[in-house]
Scaffold this motif. Structure first.
Motif, mmCIF file in Angstrom:
data_model
loop_
_atom_site.group_PDB
_atom_site.id
_atom_site.type_symbol
_atom_site.label_atom_id
_atom_site.label_comp_id
_atom_site.label_asym_id
_atom_site.label_seq_id
_atom_site.Cartn_x
_atom_site.Cartn_y
_atom_site.Cartn_z
ATOM 1 N N LEU A 22 1.016 -1.276 -0.195
ATOM 2 C CA LEU A 22 -0.030 -0.094 -0.039
ATOM 3 C C LEU A 22 0.903 1.244 0.152
ATOM 4 C CD1 LEU A 22 -3.186 -0.857 2.395
ATOM 5 C CD2 LEU A 22 -3.009 -0.828 -0.171
ATOM 6 N N SER A 23 1.929 1.284 0.695
ATOM 7 C CA SER A 23 3.036 2.368 0.615
ATOM 8 C C SER A 23 3.330 2.406 -0.896
ATOM 9 C CB SER A 23 4.244 2.061 1.400
ATOM 10 O OG SER A 23 5.075 3.286 1.601
ATOM 11 N N ASN A 24 3.809 1.551 -1.529
ATOM 12 C CA ASN A 24 4.063 1.869 -2.743
ATOM 13 C C ASN A 24 2.992 2.281 -3.812
ATOM 14 O OD1 ASN A 24 6.728 0.456 -2.076
ATOM 15 N ND2 ASN A 24 6.161 -1.245 -3.289
ATOM 16 N N ALA A 25 1.640 1.803 -3.481
ATOM 17 C CA ALA A 25 0.489 2.078 -4.083
ATOM 18 C C ALA A 25 0.365 3.648 -3.977
ATOM 19 C CB ALA A 25 -0.733 1.265 -3.761
ATOM 20 N N ILE A 26 0.538 4.418 -2.830
ATOM 21 C CA ILE A 26 0.155 5.366 -2.612
ATOM 22 C C ILE A 26 1.144 6.569 -3.338
ATOM 23 C CG2 ILE A 26 0.478 7.339 -0.658
ATOM 24 C CD1 ILE A 26 -0.513 4.994 1.363
ATOM 25 N N GLU A 27 2.567 5.940 -3.324
ATOM 26 C CA GLU A 27 3.355 6.639 -4.202
ATOM 27 C C GLU A 27 2.862 7.207 -5.717
ATOM 28 O OE1 GLU A 27 6.778 4.604 -4.276
ATOM 29 O OE2 GLU A 27 7.236 4.849 -2.101
ATOM 30 N N LYS A 28 1.907 6.210 -6.280
ATOM 31 C CA LYS A 28 1.538 6.693 -7.367
ATOM 32 C C LYS A 28 0.770 7.659 -7.669
ATOM 33 C CE LYS A 28 0.279 2.974 -10.164
ATOM 34 N NZ LYS A 28 -0.521 1.774 -10.464
ATOM 35 N N PHE A 29 0.048 8.133 -6.589
ATOM 36 C CA PHE A 29 -0.952 9.396 -6.618
ATOM 37 C C PHE A 29 -0.098 10.669 -6.348
ATOM 38 C CE2 PHE A 29 -3.358 5.536 -5.806
ATOM 39 C CZ PHE A 29 -4.332 5.612 -6.695
ATOM 40 N N VAL A 31 0.448 12.317 -3.597
ATOM 41 C CA VAL A 31 -0.251 13.060 -2.890
ATOM 42 C C VAL A 31 0.537 13.492 -1.626
ATOM 43 C CG1 VAL A 31 -2.579 12.290 -3.547
ATOM 44 C CG2 VAL A 31 -1.338 11.126 -1.612
ATOM 45 N N ARG A 32 1.659 13.109 -1.453
ATOM 46 C CA ARG A 32 2.199 13.564 -0.386
ATOM 47 C C ARG A 32 3.911 13.063 -0.700
ATOM 48 N NH1 ARG A 32 -0.179 9.421 3.867
ATOM 49 N NH2 ARG A 32 1.222 7.292 3.320
ATOM 50 N N PRO A 33 5.076 13.608 -0.007
ATOM 51 C CA PRO A 33 6.567 13.097 -0.004
ATOM 52 C C PRO A 33 6.567 11.646 0.223
ATOM 53 C CG PRO A 33 6.346 15.134 1.093
ATOM 54 C CD PRO A 33 4.767 14.675 0.979
ATOM 55 N N ARG A 34 7.397 11.055 -0.559
ATOM 56 C CA ARG A 34 7.730 9.445 -0.267
ATOM 57 C C ARG A 34 8.204 8.894 1.220
ATOM 58 N NH1 ARG A 34 9.706 6.434 -5.537
ATOM 59 N NH2 ARG A 34 8.167 7.037 -7.024
ATOM 60 N N ASP A 35 8.847 10.280 1.771
ATOM 61 C CA ASP A 35 9.484 10.058 3.263
ATOM 62 C C ASP A 35 8.360 10.278 4.072
ATOM 63 O OD1 ASP A 35 9.582 12.804 2.845
ATOM 64 O OD2 ASP A 35 11.585 12.891 3.382
ATOM 65 N N ILE A 183 -3.275 6.075 5.657
ATOM 66 C CA ILE A 183 -4.131 6.055 4.332
ATOM 67 C C ILE A 183 -4.536 7.490 4.186
ATOM 68 C CG2 ILE A 183 -5.406 4.819 2.666
ATOM 69 C CD1 ILE A 183 -3.292 3.187 3.740
ATOM 70 N N PRO A 184 -4.056 8.100 2.798
ATOM 71 C CA PRO A 184 -4.452 9.365 2.641
ATOM 72 C C PRO A 184 -6.258 9.140 1.990
ATOM 73 C CG PRO A 184 -2.424 9.218 1.500
ATOM 74 C CD PRO A 184 -2.997 7.648 1.991
ATOM 75 N N GLY A 185 -6.962 9.946 2.807
ATOM 76 C CA GLY A 185 -8.497 9.595 2.587
ATOM 77 C C GLY A 185 -8.908 9.742 1.006
ATOM 78 N N GLU A 186 -8.153 10.874 0.470
ATOM 79 C CA GLU A 186 -8.668 11.240 -0.841
ATOM 80 C C GLU A 186 -8.457 10.227 -1.841
ATOM 81 O OE1 GLU A 186 -4.596 13.504 -0.160
ATOM 82 O OE2 GLU A 186 -6.189 12.690 0.922
ATOM 83 N N ILE A 187 -7.533 9.253 -1.745
ATOM 84 C CA ILE A 187 -7.196 8.366 -2.568
ATOM 85 C C ILE A 187 -7.469 6.835 -2.138
ATOM 86 C CG2 ILE A 187 -5.563 9.748 -3.691
ATOM 87 C CD1 ILE A 187 -3.505 7.662 -2.183
#
Length: 217
Positions: A22-29, A31-35, A183-187
């Motif tokens: 899920l961390s990798n999936a969030i990066e695709k969007f 919506v925030r820095p990877r760190d 988890i960012p709510g918007e995605i």
């Protein structure tokens, strides 16, 4: 389908993945820095054999030093039930250093489970490991301690910070043996599909690397 049913379905979907995927999936969007968006590795999964934990944050700040009498816990219970379940108690220990005394043990966890909590996240400490493991309650903490000291909550329903990551009441928490992810709510609703794509791409690469067709060239 009601909004609560939709939310429950989303949380069940997110339980299918580990936190790394899920961390990798969030990066695709983007919506925030990877760190950012995950807690320091010092906050570890105390029961690594337990399944994924997914829930919405109820927040508190706590202290265990100072010989201060503990306040009535009713406001804590009311705050817990103010957030849609399943719930995760996220407690920032303000002592320096943290971990002088444990807010959560068998009794507190039993009460929290009755109020719809599935686990806790804290930079402080926890105790009663055997009993809490048997309850099925999730522990993500920085340490284990024998005593509660003078532990008490100070503020409820406020942003709490661990390292560079701030967690607000209602934030969606995903955690497993790797650590704790926000988890960012918007995605959130788009993440399962994105995670499936990542799993397929990674497994395709791995199958090729492990095959006789793979060479350095």
């Amino acid at each position: 389908m009601t909004s609560q049913d939709s939310d429950d379905s989303l949380l069940r979907s997110l339980e299918r993945y580990d936190s790394c995927t899920l961390s990798n999936a969030i990066e695709k969007f983007a919506v925030r820095p990877r760190d950012s968006g995950y807690l320091p590795g010092s906050i570890r999964c105390i029961f690594p054999e337990t399944p994924v934990m997914v829930g919405r944050a109820v927040t508190a700040t706590i202290r265990a030093r100072g010989n201060v009498a503990r306040s009535d816990d009713e406001p804590l219970w009311r705050h817990v039930t103010s957030v849609p379940g399943p719930r995760v108690l996220v407690a920032q220990d303000l002592d320096d250093p943290p971990g002088c005394g444990a807010l959560l043990g068998e009794v507190m966890c039993s009460i929290l489970m009755a109020l719809g909590c599935v686990g806790t996240v804290t930079n402080g400490c926890v105790r009663d490991l055997n009993e809490v493991r048997q309850l099925g309650f999730h522990y993500f903490a920085e340490s284990v301690c024998v005593s509660h000291g003078y532990v008490r909550w100070e503020k409820l329903g406020i942003p709490v910070t661990f390292g560079t990551t701030t967690i607000n009441p209602g934030d969606l928490i995903h955690a497993d043996r790797h650590g704790v992810l926000v988890i960012p709510g918007e995605i959130a609703e788009q993440l399962p599909a994105a995670a499936d794509e990542i799993v397929e791409a990674e497994q395709t690469l791995i199958r090729w690397v492990r095959s006789s067709a793979f060479t350095l060239d």
